[in-house]
Motif scaffolding. Sequence first.
Motif, PDB file in Angstrom:
ATOM      1  N   VAL A 200       1.001  -1.289  -0.226  1.00 57.09           N
ATOM      2  CA  VAL A 200      -0.151  -0.124  -0.104  1.00 57.09           C
ATOM      3  C   VAL A 200       0.793   0.595  -0.475  1.00 57.09           C
ATOM      4  O   VAL A 200       0.506   2.309  -1.033  1.00 57.09           O
ATOM      5  N   ASN A 201       2.008   1.362   0.729  1.00 62.04           N
ATOM      6  CA  ASN A 201       2.422   2.210   1.320  1.00 62.04           C
ATOM      7  C   ASN A 201       3.485   2.364  -0.469  1.00 62.04           C
ATOM      8  O   ASN A 201       3.507   3.667  -0.815  1.00 62.04           O
ATOM      9  N   GLU A 202       4.154   1.842  -1.460  1.00 61.70           N
ATOM     10  CA  GLU A 202       4.098   2.591  -2.610  1.00 61.70           C
ATOM     11  C   GLU A 202       3.731   2.159  -3.714  1.00 61.70           C
ATOM     12  O   GLU A 202       3.170   3.545  -4.091  1.00 61.70           O
ATOM     13  N   PHE A 203       1.858   2.186  -3.669  1.00 61.72           N
ATOM     14  CA  PHE A 203       1.010   2.278  -4.010  1.00 61.72           C
ATOM     15  C   PHE A 203       0.914   3.572  -3.969  1.00 61.72           C
ATOM     16  O   PHE A 203       0.364   4.469  -5.174  1.00 61.72           O
ATOM     17  N   ILE A 204       0.174   4.214  -2.499  1.00 59.16           N
ATOM     18  CA  ILE A 204      -0.090   5.491  -2.349  1.00 59.16           C
ATOM     19  C   ILE A 204       1.253   6.244  -3.030  1.00 59.16           C
ATOM     20  O   ILE A 204       0.601   7.277  -3.769  1.00 59.16           O
ATOM     21  N   ASP A 205       2.723   6.084  -2.581  1.00 61.09           N
ATOM     22  CA  ASP A 205       3.711   6.727  -3.078  1.00 61.09           C
ATOM     23  C   ASP A 205       3.903   6.673  -5.122  1.00 61.09           C
ATOM     24  O   ASP A 205       3.983   8.087  -5.537  1.00 61.09           O
ATOM     25  N   PHE A 206       3.437   5.987  -5.622  1.00 60.46           N
ATOM     26  CA  PHE A 206       3.453   6.338  -7.037  1.00 60.46           C
ATOM     27  C   PHE A 206       1.920   7.111  -7.546  1.00 60.46           C
ATOM     28  O   PHE A 206       2.098   7.047  -8.720  1.00 60.46           O
ATOM     29  N   CYS A 207       0.716   6.786  -6.954  1.00 60.00           N
ATOM     30  CA  CYS A 207      -0.088   7.524  -7.618  1.00 60.00           C
ATOM     31  C   CYS A 207       0.244   9.124  -7.148  1.00 60.00           C
ATOM     32  O   CYS A 207      -0.029   9.775  -8.044  1.00 60.00           O
ATOM     33  N   GLN A 208       0.841   9.039  -6.127  1.00 63.55           N
ATOM     34  CA  GLN A 208       0.905  10.817  -5.344  1.00 63.55           C
ATOM     35  C   GLN A 208       2.584  11.278  -6.994  1.00 63.55           C
ATOM     36  O   GLN A 208       1.901  12.603  -7.672  1.00 63.55           O
ATOM     37  N   LYS A 209       3.200  10.442  -7.129  1.00 64.62           N
ATOM     38  CA  LYS A 209       4.025  10.779  -8.338  1.00 64.62           C
ATOM     39  C   LYS A 209       3.458  10.911  -9.461  1.00 64.62           C
ATOM     40  O   LYS A 209       3.498  11.317 -10.704  1.00 64.62           O
ATOM     41  N   VAL A 210       2.512   9.455  -9.899  1.00 59.81           N
ATOM     42  CA  VAL A 210       1.673   9.891 -11.067  1.00 59.81           C
ATOM     43  C   VAL A 210       1.154  10.814 -11.496  1.00 59.81           C
ATOM     44  O   VAL A 210       0.783  11.348 -12.485  1.00 59.81           O
ATOM     45  N   THR A 211       0.628  11.316 -10.330  1.00 63.17           N
ATOM     46  CA  THR A 211      -0.238  11.938 -10.510  1.00 63.17           C
ATOM     47  C   THR A 211       0.164  13.519 -10.864  1.00 63.17           C
ATOM     48  O   THR A 211      -1.004  14.760 -11.581  1.00 63.17           O
ATOM     49  N   ARG A 212       1.172  13.755 -10.373  1.00 62.78           N
ATOM     50  CA  ARG A 212       2.326  15.160 -10.164  1.00 62.78           C
ATOM     51  C   ARG A 212       2.523  15.269 -11.809  1.00 62.78           C
ATOM     52  O   ARG A 212       2.130  16.004 -12.276  1.00 62.78           O
ATOM     53  N   PHE A 213       3.655  13.609 -12.333  1.00 66.19           N
ATOM     54  CA  PHE A 213       3.648  14.414 -13.599  1.00 66.19           C
ATOM     55  C   PHE A 213       2.564  14.260 -14.624  1.00 66.19           C
ATOM     56  O   PHE A 213       2.511  14.674 -16.021  1.00 66.19           O
ATOM     57  N   GLY A 214       1.355  13.631 -14.101  1.00 71.37           N
ATOM     58  CA  GLY A 214       0.074  14.301 -14.890  1.00 71.37           C
ATOM     59  C   GLY A 214      -0.138  15.055 -15.032  1.00 71.37           C
ATOM     60  O   GLY A 214      -0.180  16.449 -16.232  1.00 71.37           O
ATOM     61  N   GLU A 215      -0.534  16.279 -14.169  1.00 74.13           N
ATOM     62  CA  GLU A 215      -0.565  17.598 -14.171  1.00 74.13           C
ATOM     63  C   GLU A 215       0.416  18.332 -14.491  1.00 74.13           C
ATOM     64  O   GLU A 215       0.106  19.338 -15.377  1.00 74.13           O
ATOM     65  N   ALA A 216       1.655  17.996 -14.010  1.00 75.38           N
ATOM     66  CA  ALA A 216       2.236  18.764 -14.438  1.00 75.38           C
ATOM     67  C   ALA A 216       2.145  18.675 -16.345  1.00 75.38           C
ATOM     68  O   ALA A 216       3.019  20.058 -16.438  1.00 75.38           O
ATOM     69  N   GLY A 217       1.930  17.811 -16.845  1.00 75.58           N
ATOM     70  CA  GLY A 217       2.599  17.454 -18.564  1.00 75.58           C
ATOM     71  C   GLY A 217       1.662  18.690 -19.185  1.00 75.58           C
ATOM     72  O   GLY A 217       1.972  18.887 -19.759  1.00 75.58           O
ATOM     73  N   VAL A 218       0.160  18.668 -18.332  1.00 74.17           N
ATOM     74  CA  VAL A 218      -0.917  19.036 -18.777  1.00 74.17           C
ATOM     75  C   VAL A 218      -0.662  20.955 -18.378  1.00 74.17           C
ATOM     76  O   VAL A 218      -0.103  21.621 -19.456  1.00 74.17           O
ATOM     77  N   TYR A 219      -0.106  21.407 -17.741  1.00 69.22           N
ATOM     78  CA  TYR A 219       0.506  22.779 -17.267  1.00 69.22           C
ATOM     79  C   TYR A 219       1.402  22.726 -18.647  1.00 69.22           C
ATOM     80  O   TYR A 219       2.010  24.415 -18.674  1.00 69.22           O
ATOM     81  N   GLY A 220       1.981  22.352 -18.964  1.00 69.02           N
ATOM     82  CA  GLY A 220       3.190  22.744 -19.761  1.00 69.02           C
ATOM     83  C   GLY A 220       3.026  22.458 -20.730  1.00 69.02           C
ATOM     84  O   GLY A 220       3.461  23.603 -22.334  1.00 69.02           O
ATOM     85  N   PHE A 221       1.568  22.725 -21.665  1.00 69.81           N
ATOM     86  CA  PHE A 221       1.239  22.457 -22.832  1.00 69.81           C
ATOM     87  C   PHE A 221       0.223  23.259 -22.809  1.00 69.81           C
ATOM     88  O   PHE A 221      -0.460  24.029 -24.176  1.00 69.81           O
ATOM     89  N   LEU A 222      -0.715  23.224 -21.625  1.00 76.92           N
ATOM     90  CA  LEU A 222      -1.956  24.232 -21.603  1.00 76.92           C
ATOM     91  C   LEU A 222      -2.003  25.594 -22.685  1.00 76.92           C
ATOM     92  O   LEU A 222      -2.870  26.046 -23.113  1.00 76.92           O
ATOM     93  N   ALA A 223      -1.527  26.750 -22.212  1.00 76.11           N
ATOM     94  CA  ALA A 223      -1.139  27.163 -22.779  1.00 76.11           C
ATOM     95  C   ALA A 223      -0.795  27.502 -24.164  1.00 76.11           C
ATOM     96  O   ALA A 223      -0.746  28.570 -25.150  1.00 76.11           O
ATOM     97  N   HIS A 224      -0.560  26.639 -24.620  1.00 79.48           N
ATOM     98  CA  HIS A 224       0.232  26.716 -26.319  1.00 79.48           C
ATOM     99  C   HIS A 224      -1.140  25.777 -27.196  1.00 79.48           C
ATOM    100  O   HIS A 224      -0.127  25.543 -28.397  1.00 79.48           O
ATOM    101  N   LEU A 225      -1.748  25.369 -26.705  1.00 80.94           N
ATOM    102  CA  LEU A 225      -2.937  24.931 -27.440  1.00 80.94           C
ATOM    103  C   LEU A 225      -3.946  25.746 -27.993  1.00 80.94           C
ATOM    104  O   LEU A 225      -3.673  26.560 -28.502  1.00 80.94           O
ATOM    105  N   ASP A 226      -3.605  25.303 -29.575  1.00 81.29           N
ATOM    106  CA  ASP A 226      -4.669  26.442 -30.796  1.00 81.29           C
ATOM    107  C   ASP A 226      -5.982  26.729 -30.626  1.00 81.29           C
ATOM    108  O   ASP A 226      -6.614  27.350 -30.655  1.00 81.29           O
ATOM    109  N   SER A 227      -5.762  25.212 -30.068  1.00 83.56           N
ATOM    110  CA  SER A 227      -7.587  25.366 -29.459  1.00 83.56           C
ATOM    111  C   SER A 227      -8.213  26.041 -27.795  1.00 83.56           C
ATOM    112  O   SER A 227      -8.015  25.121 -26.829  1.00 83.56           O
TER     113      SER A 227
END
Length: 470
Positions: A200-227
């Motif tokens: 469980v501890n590794e699962f929670i840490d993995f979720c914490q980091k997956v959601t971080r790069f998911g969030e950060a990955g969108v922030y990186g391109f959000l302002a550059h979208l043509d739409s």
Amino acid sequence: MMWNSFLFLSVLGAVPLSSAIPNGIVIARQTSASSVSVSGPPLRSHPSSQSHTPFSGTPSTTGALTASSIGSGISSAGVPPGATTYPSDGKLHNAEPAPYVPAGGVGTNGSTPVYNARSDFDYESLALALYQEWIELDLFQDGLKRFSASDFQAAGLSSADRDLIAFMAEQEVGHATMISNILGAQAPQQCSYNYPYTNVNEFIDFCQKVTRFGEAGVYGFLAHLDSREAATLLTQSITTEARQQLIFRQFEGLFPMPEWFEVGIPQSWAWTLLAPYISSCPSNQTRLVWQNFPALRILNQPSVSSAGSTGNSSGLNNTISPGTNVVKSPNGSNSSSGSGSGGGALVTSETAALSFPGRQVALQWESAGKAVGPNDSYITTTQAKSAKYVVWVSQLNVTYTPLRVLNNTNSTGLGYGYTIQPNLETYQGNPAINGTMFIAITDSNPVLTPFNLSLINPHVVAGPAIYQAG
């Protein structure tokens, strides 16, 4: 696969605006109050049960999606004409198009919003975001299936915490449906995944980091979208994911938001972190254009040391995978600060960082050429030269420190070295190196900012890796 699509406007209840046109275009259209729908539009279907094993077949194709013509690269240019001409003096300098409406803005001229991809950049960025939503949906469900309520209890997390994770999975169904409706019939489908956690501890840490790069990955391109319309909807989903990331930090006993600004990363960084956990996808799956960099492992990742307290990590080789660099946790050890009656409690101070300036960070990185991702069909590559620096990407800062190379990848396929965590502030009183952040190895130290960070990609030797600074 086709599905109906509806967007909603909160006027006199949930008002369906439109249905999807076959190419994925969604045009906003308000209906009369008398035709208010009492039920929501359908969700996109997805498998209820998937295998979680490594891919064992032979890829039918390899490499990222490419166009028929590829340029030599994007070079840094000067300041665009007119970028500094607006006086910013607090006065109005143009006629108002309507009472109380200042001149300017994008999409403010009364035209009907159309929620679709407007360019290859839009489609590939949104497709990456959809890959992210699908894995998070499966990830949250897998942890709840794999570990029992008593397992969570032993890690300091209650049945209410499990219910919260289950609700996060429901959120991901909504996010995946929304992006799928924008992309249309060729939108990526859910795949099969393989995760490194064993408790469980590794699962929670993995979720914490997956959601971080998911969030950060969108922030990186959000302002550059043509739409801009698609960007608006994506903003409304990614802010939910940001809240998920804070919850998982709190489950670990970490202060939920020790930074003043959230970081954004390029799409190829997010895809590099995501792809290794995708085992296989359907044969007709939409492929991505983004690069997969060689993996980077932090050999002495900072971690939560014990219940309710933080520390500066112990020995080497304390992670279970590169990229996310999830910290090993023995079965039954309690790395959260919860009592089992309400989940992880807040760390009492945002200054209780896990790392510190001057800390030696030990690194290991792979050479290019490894098959990764769905069906082992993507190959890690780099355009960079010799490893010389470590870039620290956190909040508003892009900072470099020298890399001391102890062994390069020429002979063994693995490089080893170390760097020193820098000491800097974003603004006075705000340590720039804090929270769940990103590092990578580069061949040079170009001056970059959050808006043009993707220009670093040709200089990335390996990475990124998630560094748990605080």
